[in-house]
Write an enzyme that holds these catalytic residues in place. Sequence first.
Site, PDB file in Angstrom:
ATOM      1  N   HIS A 187      67.237 -45.808  40.072  1.00 29.77           N
ATOM      2  CA  HIS A 187      67.299 -47.064  40.826  1.00 29.77           C
ATOM      3  C   HIS A 187      67.248 -48.263  39.883  1.00 29.77           C
ATOM      4  O   HIS A 187      67.938 -49.268  40.096  1.00 29.77           O
ATOM      5  CB  HIS A 187      66.138 -47.148  41.818  1.00 29.77           C
ATOM      6  N   HIS A 221      57.947 -43.078  40.842  1.00 27.41           N
ATOM      7  CA  HIS A 221      58.134 -42.868  39.410  1.00 27.41           C
ATOM      8  C   HIS A 221      56.850 -43.232  38.685  1.00 27.41           C
ATOM      9  O   HIS A 221      56.045 -44.042  39.169  1.00 27.41           O
ATOM     10  CB  HIS A 221      59.272 -43.742  38.865  1.00 27.41           C
ATOM     11  N   ASP A 263      58.742 -44.317  33.319  1.00 29.24           N
ATOM     12  CA  ASP A 263      60.130 -44.211  33.784  1.00 29.24           C
ATOM     13  C   ASP A 263      60.759 -45.590  33.954  1.00 29.24           C
ATOM     14  O   ASP A 263      61.949 -45.783  33.670  1.00 29.24           O
ATOM     15  CB  ASP A 263      60.189 -43.459  35.117  1.00 29.24           C
TER      16      ASP A 263
END
EC number: 2.7.8.-
Length: 289
Positions: free
Chosen positions: A181, A222, A226
């Site tokens: 994302h 996450h 990340d």
Amino acid sequence: MPVYVDREAPKLWRRIYSEATLEASLLAEKWKLVLAGLVFQYIHGLAAHGVHYLHRPGPTLQDAGFFILPALGQDKAFFSETVFVTIFGSFILWTFHPFVSHSKKICTVLIWCRVFVYLAASQSLRIITFFATQLPGPNYHCREGSKLAKIPPPKNVLEVLLINFPDGVIYGCGDLIFSSHTIFTLVFVRTYQRYGTRRWIKHLAWLMAVIQSILIIASRKHYTVDIVVAWYTVNLVMFYVDSKLPEMAERSSGPSPTPLLPLSTKDSKNKSKEDHQRLLNENNVADDH
């Protein structure tokens, strides 16, 4: 006002037709790159689904972001997705604005060719990292005790190729380092930063990117690493790609197009000054000859 709209409607359709003709010619020239970009999105999804077979749930790792940000809970996990969909949809609409806007700085096909290169380079690094090390997923459906945390080996090749859509996309585990994302968000935001024209939208886009990163961590989708790795990796990748690819030329303005809506007084004065200066330049050239 209705009379003006009725009068300008044919101009809008002519503008759309003219732009579609231009973009079609560009697509005929660049279709291989566009197709390769779309195919790689499937390959990226295939890899993300494939690593789920290797995922082994375990205790959530110690994380500074989890310590600082309280968990939103499963019922509020949609917050980050809402921000992401807003960024994603807004960017797509912006890339197609030349079809209806009289201000044309970009070409839709060319901007997407560049975006696909950014995405493919970043996602290639992502595939390498999440296959190199599988961390226990922090998301609720990836934790110990969840039926979705582990999936049985595929029964056939078709099951892998179809990515178990849509559940395989929504409830994936193991593809952590680094955030997909965040890749999309930073590519879109940085692309608008480079080729967009509205300063306030640029500021808002960066703010939304930061908010989305915070929400992803707070949603426990996450680990903080990340997000951090995505932020510096994507920016470095885009910097490198821009240094290697030739600069995308801005569209020549040519004759001043007729706007779809009436110009403001200030715009009208500026346009008159530009037309007057252009006329003087043409006269000077004629006198020289």
